[in-house]
Enzyme design. Structure first.
Site, short mmCIF file in Angstrom:
data_model
loop_
_atom_site.label_atom_id
_atom_site.label_comp_id
_atom_site.label_asym_id
_atom_site.label_seq_id
_atom_site.Cartn_x
_atom_site.Cartn_y
_atom_site.Cartn_z
N ARG A 128 0.69 -1.26 -0.09
CA ARG A 128 -0.05 0.14 -0.10
C ARG A 128 0.81 1.40 0.04
O ARG A 128 1.94 1.29 0.63
CB ARG A 128 -0.94 -0.01 1.20
CG ARG A 128 -1.79 1.11 1.31
CD ARG A 128 -2.65 1.06 2.51
NE ARG A 128 -2.11 1.86 3.48
CZ ARG A 128 -2.62 2.37 4.64
NH1 ARG A 128 -3.95 1.73 4.89
NH2 ARG A 128 -1.99 2.86 5.77
N CYS A 181 0.13 5.46 1.01
CA CYS A 181 -1.22 6.14 1.37
C CYS A 181 -0.66 7.54 1.67
O CYS A 181 0.54 7.80 2.39
CB CYS A 181 -1.59 5.57 2.81
SG CYS A 181 -2.99 6.32 3.37
#
Length: 124
Positions: free
Chosen positions: A101, A103
């Site tokens: 991920r 972010c």
């Protein structure tokens, strides 16, 4: 290559597809917390908005024949990085397989949303 579309997720608000399936991978467009029935942003806080954006993403995954457990990468955009902890609390309820991920905070998101999430998933 195949375009994926479902009425269970918000219609694209620009010249793009909800997702593209290519070579066994699903590439989703970013999902903001639009209510698919009304086209309006759902909720005013990060928790409600994150949940709606993730639900929208889930509908697209399902339409392509995959699910959250097959997601290999997400990119998450937050209007306020100070929402990071609250966002994670919602995110981890759905992405239990812990995909890779990124972010980060962005200057603005479409329609004033607090969050946008895109994903890459395996489809077999």
């Amino acid at each position: 290559m195949r375009t994926i579309e479902t009425k269970s997720a918000p219609k694209a608000i620009g010249p793009y597809s909800q997702a593209i399936l290519a070579n066994g991978f699903l590439y989703t467009s970013g999902q903001i917390p639009l209510n698919p029935e009304t086209g309006a942003i759902e909720g005013e806080d990060i928790e409600v908005q994150a949940e709606q954006a993730i639900k929208n993403l889930g509908q697209i995954l399902e339409a392509a024949g995959t699910d959250f457990s097959r997601v290999v990468k997400t990119t998450c955009f937050l209007a306020h990085i100070s929402d990071f902890t609250a966002f994670n609390a919602i995110y981890e309820m759905y992405f239990v397989s812990k995909p890779a991920r990124s972010c980060f905070e962005v200057a603005a998101l479409p329609k004033g949303a607090l969050v946008e999430i895109e994903a890459v998933a395996v489809v077999e």
